[in-house]
Scaffold this motif. Structure first.
Motif, PDB file in Angstrom:
ATOM      1  N   LEU A 172      43.895  22.942  50.563  1.00 23.07           N
ATOM      2  CA  LEU A 172      45.411  22.943  51.124  1.00 23.07           C
ATOM      3  C   LEU A 172      46.065  24.315  51.271  1.00 23.07           C
ATOM      4  CD1 LEU A 172      46.878  19.828  52.705  1.00 23.07           C
ATOM      5  CD2 LEU A 172      46.187  21.643  54.207  1.00 23.07           C
ATOM      6  N   ARG A 173      46.126  24.190  49.125  1.00 20.66           N
ATOM      7  CA  ARG A 173      47.227  24.613  48.617  1.00 20.66           C
ATOM      8  C   ARG A 173      46.303  26.211  48.710  1.00 20.66           C
ATOM      9  NH1 ARG A 173      48.771  24.722  42.593  1.00 20.66           N
ATOM     10  NH2 ARG A 173      50.945  23.712  42.987  1.00 20.66           N
ATOM     11  N   GLU A 174      44.893  26.247  48.488  1.00 23.30           N
ATOM     12  CA  GLU A 174      44.135  27.523  48.244  1.00 23.30           C
ATOM     13  C   GLU A 174      43.916  29.020  49.714  1.00 23.30           C
ATOM     14  OE1 GLU A 174      41.826  28.300  45.873  1.00 23.30           O
ATOM     15  OE2 GLU A 174      41.429  26.796  44.007  1.00 23.30           O
ATOM     16  N   THR A 175      43.797  27.393  51.250  1.00 21.70           N
ATOM     17  CA  THR A 175      43.753  28.177  52.119  1.00 21.70           C
ATOM     18  C   THR A 175      45.200  28.559  52.600  1.00 21.70           C
ATOM     19  OG1 THR A 175      43.722  25.740  52.888  1.00 21.70           O
ATOM     20  CG2 THR A 175      42.029  27.181  52.950  1.00 21.70           C
ATOM     21  N   HIS A 176      45.842  28.019  52.015  1.00 23.31           N
ATOM     22  CA  HIS A 176      47.990  28.459  52.838  1.00 23.31           C
ATOM     23  C   HIS A 176      48.252  29.863  52.276  1.00 23.31           C
ATOM     24  CE1 HIS A 176      51.783  27.643  53.015  1.00 23.31           C
ATOM     25  NE2 HIS A 176      51.797  27.502  54.011  1.00 23.31           N
ATOM     26  N   ARG A 177      47.310  29.999  51.044  1.00 26.75           N
ATOM     27  CA  ARG A 177      47.966  31.450  50.609  1.00 26.75           C
ATOM     28  C   ARG A 177      47.487  32.341  52.090  1.00 26.75           C
ATOM     29  NH1 ARG A 177      44.725  34.250  47.079  1.00 26.75           N
ATOM     30  NH2 ARG A 177      42.835  31.509  47.032  1.00 26.75           N
ATOM     31  N   PHE A 178      46.014  32.067  52.956  1.00 32.33           N
ATOM     32  CA  PHE A 178      45.047  32.902  53.305  1.00 32.33           C
ATOM     33  C   PHE A 178      46.503  32.877  54.726  1.00 32.33           C
ATOM     34  CE2 PHE A 178      41.116  31.114  51.426  1.00 32.33           C
ATOM     35  CZ  PHE A 178      41.548  32.351  50.747  1.00 32.33           C
ATOM     36  N   TYR A 179      47.008  31.481  54.800  1.00 31.90           N
ATOM     37  CA  TYR A 179      47.778  30.937  56.615  1.00 31.90           C
ATOM     38  C   TYR A 179      49.532  32.386  55.845  1.00 31.90           C
ATOM     39  CZ  TYR A 179      45.164  27.428  55.825  1.00 31.90           C
ATOM     40  OH  TYR A 179      44.231  25.958  56.227  1.00 31.90           O
ATOM     41  N   GLU A 180      49.791  32.863  54.627  1.00 32.67           N
ATOM     42  CA  GLU A 180      51.161  33.355  54.557  1.00 32.67           C
ATOM     43  C   GLU A 180      50.476  35.008  54.624  1.00 32.67           C
ATOM     44  OE1 GLU A 180      51.624  31.300  50.764  1.00 32.67           O
ATOM     45  OE2 GLU A 180      54.007  30.132  52.282  1.00 32.67           O
ATOM     46  N   GLY A 181      48.894  35.059  54.737  1.00 36.47           N
ATOM     47  CA  GLY A 181      48.562  36.551  55.039  1.00 36.47           C
ATOM     48  C   GLY A 181      48.006  36.841  52.839  1.00 36.47           C
ATOM     49  N   LYS A 182      48.579  35.952  52.105  1.00 35.59           N
ATOM     50  CA  LYS A 182      48.001  36.370  50.374  1.00 35.59           C
ATOM     51  C   LYS A 182      46.611  36.845  50.775  1.00 35.59           C
ATOM     52  CE  LYS A 182      51.995  34.448  49.433  1.00 35.59           C
ATOM     53  NZ  LYS A 182      53.163  33.255  48.130  1.00 35.59           N
ATOM     54  N   PHE A 183      46.107  37.920  50.593  1.00 37.59           N
ATOM     55  CA  PHE A 183      45.158  38.179  50.494  1.00 37.59           C
ATOM     56  C   PHE A 183      44.520  40.119  51.034  1.00 37.59           C
ATOM     57  CE2 PHE A 183      43.212  38.106  54.570  1.00 37.59           C
ATOM     58  CZ  PHE A 183      44.318  37.494  55.672  1.00 37.59           C
ATOM     59  N   ASP A 184      43.688  40.673  49.790  1.00 39.05           N
ATOM     60  CA  ASP A 184      43.554  41.881  50.194  1.00 39.05           C
ATOM     61  C   ASP A 184      42.931  42.029  51.866  1.00 39.05           C
ATOM     62  OD1 ASP A 184      44.602  42.153  47.749  1.00 39.05           O
ATOM     63  OD2 ASP A 184      43.091  41.693  46.718  1.00 39.05           O
ATOM     64  N   ASP A 185      41.494  42.059  51.630  1.00 41.89           N
ATOM     65  CA  ASP A 185      40.829  41.814  53.430  1.00 41.89           C
ATOM     66  C   ASP A 185      39.999  39.802  53.593  1.00 41.89           C
ATOM     67  OD1 ASP A 185      37.189  42.808  52.407  1.00 41.89           O
ATOM     68  OD2 ASP A 185      39.462  42.683  51.007  1.00 41.89           O
ATOM     69  N   ALA A 186      40.055  40.511  54.883  1.00 42.98           N
ATOM     70  CA  ALA A 186      39.188  39.042  55.773  1.00 42.98           C
ATOM     71  C   ALA A 186      38.116  38.961  54.595  1.00 42.98           C
ATOM     72  CB  ALA A 186      39.231  38.872  56.957  1.00 42.98           C
ATOM     73  N   SER A 187      37.087  39.912  54.642  1.00 40.59           N
ATOM     74  CA  SER A 187      36.323  39.609  53.866  1.00 40.59           C
ATOM     75  C   SER A 187      36.181  38.967  52.923  1.00 40.59           C
ATOM     76  CB  SER A 187      35.146  41.206  53.988  1.00 40.59           C
ATOM     77  OG  SER A 187      35.194  42.002  54.786  1.00 40.59           O
ATOM     78  N   THR A 188      36.523  39.096  51.811  1.00 38.50           N
ATOM     79  CA  THR A 188      36.966  38.424  50.188  1.00 38.50           C
ATOM     80  C   THR A 188      37.580  37.626  50.160  1.00 38.50           C
ATOM     81  OG1 THR A 188      38.315  40.188  49.671  1.00 38.50           O
ATOM     82  CG2 THR A 188      36.745  40.883  49.210  1.00 38.50           C
TER      83      THR A 188
END
Lengths: 81, 602
Positions: free
Chosen positions: B498-514
């Motif tokens: 949950l913690r790791e995927t939550h970063r993605f929900y908050e938009g904390k990633f460089d690009d969708a592919s990585t």
């Protein structure tokens, strides 16, 4: 449809296909860079230690990235054929 | 010992003293206890028996106020439980399947339906010796209750409930008869306005204590039948019971969401207004009862039946007065009890008819709404693991926090799912199906399919956590250190994902592919954790640190945890790939497959 039109259509289709291939190659290259960067980061973390994860957990990540890199090389080889 | 425990201890001591010193009181109190137990059994039986039937009827027959009123009357008259009808109505209101105004209609109807109880007790209950068939009912009820088929079990519970109900009334009657020889309670009878107000107060008090207006009415009728309570005071007690029953609804409403609170508010308003009307118009109502009794050939001194008639009459009067005001009441309640911020957060934020016009805006709106659904689901999943959202998101050492935390978070996952996620999920499905009827490119359509899949996976994750939670709640506070530690590991496994995927929900990633590729790392780590747990369970069982029942629970729950993790990861993957379907195909080709994952062991 005349012969000229047929050739033009074929030309269009081939151009689109080439464009798709080059796009895919570009994307693969970008991903390879990103994965290599990540592998370097995990290796560094593995040797210097991390407060967040245990060495075995970092090793799992590293193995996944390596497996992904191996697949990527296969795909690049296919794309260049 | 806190003050609540002190008060309870005091009340129990007083009760024990009263039961010890007075045989008559013991008889009446036992009657009330048996009666209340019968009510519980009856409600339980109907709950099993309905099994979705009542909900189906409710959905189909409550589109107008007269229909909802009719539903309230009929269902309460059959089941003799207005609280069961209220609970189902609240759940429908919370899920947004019923508008408040229809819910209020059902509550009005339930108030009328509950008056049939007084008729039942006044006619069958007081005129016949019920123990003659209450006891066979109990025997058949218990025998049927032991049967496997659900329907038979339910019939058994209903029969036993009715048996206990009638037996309780018999006990109360006998108790009052014995009282006649010891004390004449009529000496305490009061007349005039004072009597009316005092006995209304007593009716409220009795109903609040017993949490059942039916019990107060049965007690009053028993007292009236044996001549221990005067007719005048019995009328006031019946009015008091009507007000007292709202306290039960209010207590229930406090724990419910805003829809439940509004409905409890409507219940309070209706019953208080009805009681006020009855108190003001007590004399005209008495005349009406006398007139109608004469018309129906009811004996002049048959006060129990007259009380039942009075009860029905003043509730009918209440409905007649309040029904024209129902829409004003609904809007006033919506104004007085506004939606809290978190509840308005459960409403769709981004889906609107304007967004449906173009494929791009539609896709963007659905994507944002699915993020929103993920955010809501995150809270439910966290609470399902008995953790707080902030603990999972921000805690530096999650493992230590989980191992040291024994806090139980009491939530009804089904209820919060209906309140926080189901409405969003339905809105997303409706929006997507609406958009699908219009022209779109293939990639845009595929993107919508992926988003729909993402939402459905998150709903699946909630269902898996619901199963996981059953044993987790027990074992996370168990004295056995080994089992406690293993269950904490399960919590950690899901919480980390949950913690790791939550970063993605908050938009904390460089690009969708990585980000998609990173999901593989999370998935493999969770699989490795599961495999090492299986190995540990075998060792713990061999060393007799856990028993075989614990080991079985642990392995089953480990499977639930893995299914939760898989659903979260699949949902997140679908959501990320929906951003750019073409690029996603390349990334998916790189994703380490199950076979590939199987090769990775540490």
């Amino acid at each position: 449809m005349g012969f000229k039109d047929l050739v033009a259509t074929l030309d269009d289709v081939l151009r689109k296909r080439d464009k798709g291939k080059s796009l895919k190659r570009k994307e693969l290259k970008r991903l390879e860079q990103a994965l290599k960067k990540k592998r370097a980061k995990y290796l560094k973390r593995l040797y210097s230690g991390s407060a967040e994860e245990t060495p075995s957990q970092i090793e799992v990540r590293l193995r996944v990235v390596e497996a992904q890199l191996a697949k990527l090389r296969e795909l690049r080889a296919e794309a260049s054929l | 010992m806190n003050y609540r425990q002190l008060v309870l201890a005091g009340i129990l001591s007083l009760l024990a003293f009263a039961l010890w010193t007075s045989l008559e009181f013991k008889q009446i109190a036992a009657g009330v206890a048996i009666f209340l137990f019968g009510m519980l059994s009856l409600e339980n039986g109907f709950r099993q028996f309905t099994g979705g039937f009542l909900e189906r009827v409710l959905r189909q027959t409550t589109d107008t106020i007269p229909k909802s009123l009719g539903f309230g009357i009929v269902s309460t008259a059959i089941m003799q439980s207005s609280s069961l009808v209220s609970v189902i109505t609240i759940s429908f209101l919370s899920a947004g399947l019923l508008p408040l105004i229809t819910g209020i209609g059902i509550i009005f109807g339930a108030n009328l339906g509950t008056t049939t109880g007084a008729w039942l007790f006044a006619t069958i209950g007081m005129k016949m010796s019920l123990s003659a068939f209450a006891l066979p009912m109990l025997v058949f009820g218990v025998v049927l209750n032991f049967q496997q088929p659900r329907a038979l079990k339910a019939v058994g519970a209903i029969l036993a409930g009715l048996g206990f109900l009638f037996l309780g009334i018999d006990f109360m009657k006998e108790g009052f008869v014995s009282y006649q020889s010891a004390v004449d309670l009529r000496e305490y009878a009061m007349t005039g306005v004072t009597g009316l107000l005092v006995y209304t107060g007593l009716g409220i008090l009795a109903t609040v204590i017993m949490q059942s207006s039916h019990a107060t009415l049965a007690l009053t009728l028993a007292g009236l039948a044996t001549g221990q309570i005067t007719y005048e005071n019995a009328l006031a007690l019946a009015i008091g019971a009507n007000i007292g029953t709202t306290v039960t609804a209010l207590i229930g409403g406090l724990g419910a969401n805003i829809a439940g609170k509004r409905l409890a508010g409507a219940h309070l308003l209706f019953n208080t207004a009805t009681a006020a009307i009855a108190l003001i118009l007590i004399e005209p109502l008495r005349w009406s009862v006398d007139f109608l009794s004469a018309l129906m050939s009811i004996a002049e001194h048959d006060y129990t039946v007259k009380l039942a008639m009075f009860h029905t009459l003043f509730n009918c009067l209440g409905v007649a007065v309040m029904l024209p005001l129902i829409s004003r009441m609904a809007s006033a309640l919506e104004r007085w009890l506004p939606e809290r911020e978190e509840e308005s957060a459960a409403q769709p934020k981004y889906l609107n008819p304007a967004a449906m016009d173009s494929p791009d805006s539609a896709n963007a709106a659905v994507r944002r709404e699915v993020w929103h659904l993920f955010d809501q689901a995150f809270v439910i999943l966290a609470h399902g693991l008995h953790l707080h959202r902030e603990q999972i998101r921000n805690c530096d050492d999650l493992e230590a926090t989980i191992n040291n935390s024994r806090e139980r978070i009491d939530i009804d996952i089904d209820l919060v799912y209906r309140q926080r996620v189901k409405r969003l999920y339905s809105a997303i499905l409706d929006f997507i199906s609406g958009r699908m009827t219009r022209m779109s490119s293939a990639s845009s359509t595929e993107s919508l399919y992926r988003l729909q899949h993402a939402a459905s996976e998150m709903v699946e994750a909630i269902k898996h956590v619901k199963h996981l939670r059953k044993n987790l709640t027990t074992y996370m506070v168990a004295d056995n250190i080994a089992i406690r530690k293993e269950y904490n590991d399960l919590r950690l496994r899901v919480a980390m994902v949950l913690r790791e995927t939550h970063r993605f929900y908050e938009g904390k990633f460089d690009d969708a592919s990585t980000a998609i590729l990173e999901l593989d790392e999370i998935a493999v780590r969770a699989r490795v954790d599961r495999e090492s747990m299986v190995a540990r369970v075998t060792k713990l069982l061999g060393a007799k640190r856990i028993d075989s029942a614990m080991a079985t629970s642990l392995l089953n729950d480990s499977a639930y945890a893995s299914e939760t993790v898989d659903a979260i990861l699949t949902g997140t993957r679908s959501l990320l790939t929906a951003t750019d379907v073409e690029a996603a195909r390349t990334t998916e080709a790189l994703s380490v497959s199950d076979a590939g994952q199987a090769e990775i062991t540490v």
